[in-house]
Design a protein around this motif. Structure first.
Motif, PDB file in Angstrom:
ATOM      1  N   LYS A 201       0.826  -1.211   0.000  1.00 36.03           N
ATOM      2  CA  LYS A 201       0.000   0.000   0.000  1.00 36.03           C
ATOM      3  C   LYS A 201       0.860   1.260   0.000  1.00 36.03           C
ATOM      4  O   LYS A 201       0.565   2.230  -0.709  1.00 36.03           O
ATOM      5  N   LEU A 202       1.935   1.246   0.798  1.00 37.33           N
ATOM      6  CA  LEU A 202       2.823   2.404   0.833  1.00 37.33           C
ATOM      7  C   LEU A 202       3.503   2.624  -0.518  1.00 37.33           C
ATOM      8  O   LEU A 202       3.674   3.775  -0.956  1.00 37.33           O
ATOM      9  N   ARG A 203       3.901   1.553  -1.157  1.00 40.86           N
ATOM     10  CA  ARG A 203       4.535   1.692  -2.471  1.00 40.86           C
ATOM     11  C   ARG A 203       3.607   2.404  -3.457  1.00 40.86           C
ATOM     12  O   ARG A 203       4.034   3.267  -4.226  1.00 40.86           O
ATOM     13  N   LYS A 204       2.319   2.052  -3.424  1.00 40.54           N
ATOM     14  CA  LYS A 204       1.345   2.674  -4.330  1.00 40.54           C
ATOM     15  C   LYS A 204       1.180   4.154  -4.008  1.00 40.54           C
ATOM     16  O   LYS A 204       1.046   4.988  -4.909  1.00 40.54           O
ATOM     17  N   LYS A 205       1.217   4.489  -2.719  1.00 41.60           N
ATOM     18  CA  LYS A 205       1.022   5.884  -2.325  1.00 41.60           C
ATOM     19  C   LYS A 205       2.266   6.728  -2.578  1.00 41.60           C
ATOM     20  O   LYS A 205       2.193   7.959  -2.587  1.00 41.60           O
ATOM     21  N   LEU A 206       3.401   6.075  -2.790  1.00 41.70           N
ATOM     22  CA  LEU A 206       4.650   6.794  -3.059  1.00 41.70           C
ATOM     23  C   LEU A 206       5.030   6.767  -4.534  1.00 41.70           C
ATOM     24  O   LEU A 206       6.090   7.283  -4.907  1.00 41.70           O
ATOM     25  N   ASN A 207       4.182   6.183  -5.373  1.00 37.22           N
ATOM     26  CA  ASN A 207       4.594   5.972  -6.764  1.00 37.22           C
ATOM     27  C   ASN A 207       4.510   7.231  -7.629  1.00 37.22           C
ATOM     28  O   ASN A 207       4.832   7.188  -8.816  1.00 37.22           O
ATOM     29  N   LEU A 208       4.093   8.370  -7.052  1.00 35.18           N
ATOM     30  CA  LEU A 208       4.091   9.617  -7.816  1.00 35.18           C
ATOM     31  C   LEU A 208       5.491  10.212  -7.926  1.00 35.18           C
ATOM     32  O   LEU A 208       5.711  11.168  -8.659  1.00 35.18           O
ATOM     33  N   ASP A 209       6.420   9.669  -7.163  1.00 35.93           N
ATOM     34  CA  ASP A 209       7.829  10.053  -7.293  1.00 35.93           C
ATOM     35  C   ASP A 209       8.624   8.778  -7.573  1.00 35.93           C
ATOM     36  O   ASP A 209       8.895   7.991  -6.670  1.00 35.93           O
ATOM     37  N   PRO A 210       9.017   8.556  -8.834  1.00 37.92           N
ATOM     38  CA  PRO A 210       9.712   7.317  -9.201  1.00 37.92           C
ATOM     39  C   PRO A 210      11.083   7.156  -8.547  1.00 37.92           C
ATOM     40  O   PRO A 210      11.666   6.069  -8.591  1.00 37.92           O
ATOM     41  N   ASN A 211      11.610   8.225  -7.942  1.00 35.45           N
ATOM     42  CA  ASN A 211      12.921   8.137  -7.299  1.00 35.45           C
ATOM     43  C   ASN A 211      12.841   7.523  -5.905  1.00 35.45           C
ATOM     44  O   ASN A 211      13.872   7.270  -5.277  1.00 35.45           O
ATOM     45  N   ILE A 212      11.627   7.318  -5.400  1.00 40.19           N
ATOM     46  CA  ILE A 212      11.452   6.708  -4.080  1.00 40.19           C
ATOM     47  C   ILE A 212      11.016   5.261  -4.258  1.00 40.19           C
ATOM     48  O   ILE A 212      10.059   4.973  -4.974  1.00 40.19           O
ATOM     49  N   GLN A 213      11.700   4.367  -3.611  1.00 41.06           N
ATOM     50  CA  GLN A 213      11.352   2.950  -3.675  1.00 41.06           C
ATOM     51  C   GLN A 213      11.475   2.315  -2.295  1.00 41.06           C
ATOM     52  O   GLN A 213      12.342   2.696  -1.508  1.00 41.06           O
ATOM     53  N   ILE A 214      10.592   1.370  -2.032  1.00 41.44           N
ATOM     54  CA  ILE A 214      10.743   0.514  -0.853  1.00 41.44           C
ATOM     55  C   ILE A 214      11.071  -0.866  -1.378  1.00 41.44           C
ATOM     56  O   ILE A 214      10.244  -1.498  -2.048  1.00 41.44           O
ATOM     57  N   ILE A 215      12.295  -1.308  -1.114  1.00 41.23           N
ATOM     58  CA  ILE A 215      12.718  -2.587  -1.677  1.00 41.23           C
ATOM     59  C   ILE A 215      12.786  -3.664  -0.596  1.00 41.23           C
ATOM     60  O   ILE A 215      13.030  -3.380   0.576  1.00 41.23           O
ATOM     61  N   ASN A 216      12.535  -4.871  -1.029  1.00 39.45           N
ATOM     62  CA  ASN A 216      12.610  -6.034  -0.147  1.00 39.45           C
ATOM     63  C   ASN A 216      13.996  -6.651  -0.281  1.00 39.45           C
ATOM     64  O   ASN A 216      14.383  -7.088  -1.368  1.00 39.45           O
TER      65      ASN A 216
END
Length: 226
Positions: A201-216
């Motif tokens: 859910k957080l990844r979807k809410k942060l996807n307006l800035d492609p420079n931010i990623q949450i990686i596993n």
């Protein structure tokens, strides 16, 4: 309201631990004794103390390791090390692992108490409404809100808490067990699956800035990169 200050004391010498506990509790502290480093970390996650006093040489997990684990999610809580080691490098290692003070055994109780009060006075009180900038986003923990341009994105309490920890440790891996125990209170299988859903859910809410990623990071945990 109870104004007593919570302190975790990790000390594997029972007699010394009891002396410290009794002395501190006469001075308006609540002291939780832990006999090893693993217990100290568990107690920290459960009790949310204002300060930790950690013996360096302990079973299962030494004081330096406990401090390093805590600093992954908490940069502010004061940590005092107790040790019989007196080499300069030991002191350096203590501060490098996240300690705020270093007290060599034997020590007087008055000296310990003075150092505790000194550290508690230095802890900053964060402003609840302070916004954190992450990429093109502004994040407000108190309002549980992400703002980017004219878009306002509401977060749940758990989403906001999870994002706050990831931002506080930006570009560093946070172990799954630490995230789970800090936010969910337990690192069991079902909580783990729940956290994975929240990460999505957080990844979807942060996807307006492609420079931010949450990686596993497989086998370790999650990392927020900017």
């Amino acid at each position: 309201m109870d104004s007593r200050i919570k302190i975790i004391l990790a000390e594997d010498e029972p007699a010394l631990a009891l002396i410290i506990k009794e002395s501190l509790e006469t001075r308006n502290f609540d002291v939780f004794i832990c006999k090893n480093g693993e217990d100290a970390l568990e107690c920290y996650l459960k009790e949310k103390p204002e300060l930790l006093v950690l013996d360096v040489m302990m079973p299962k997990k030494d004081g330096f390791s406990v401090a390093r684990d805590i600093r992954k999610t908490d940069k502010e809580i004061p940590i005092i090390f107790l040790t019989s080691k007196s080499q300069t490098q030991d002191v350096v290692d203590g501060f490098n692992s996240g300690g705020n003070d270093y007290l060599k055994k034997p020590f007087s109780m008055e000296e310990l108490i003075v150092r505790i009060h000194s550290l508690l006075r230095r802890v900053p009180t964060p402003k609840n409404d302070t916004e954190i900038t992450i990429g093109k986003y502004h994040f407000n923990l108190t309002k549980q809100l992400l703002i980017i341009s004219d878009t306002r994105i509401s977060l749940t309490h758990r989403e906001a808490s999870l994002l706050h920890l990831l931002i506080a440790n930006k570009n560093e891996v946070i172990e799954r067990s630490i995230l789970l125990k800090k936010i969910w209170g337990d690192d069991d299988f079902f909580n783990g699956r729940s956290m994975d859903v929240f990460i999505t859910k957080l990844r979807k809410k942060l996807n307006l800035d492609p420079n931010i990623q949450i990686i596993n990071v497989r086998g370790q945990g999650y990392k927020l990169i900017e």
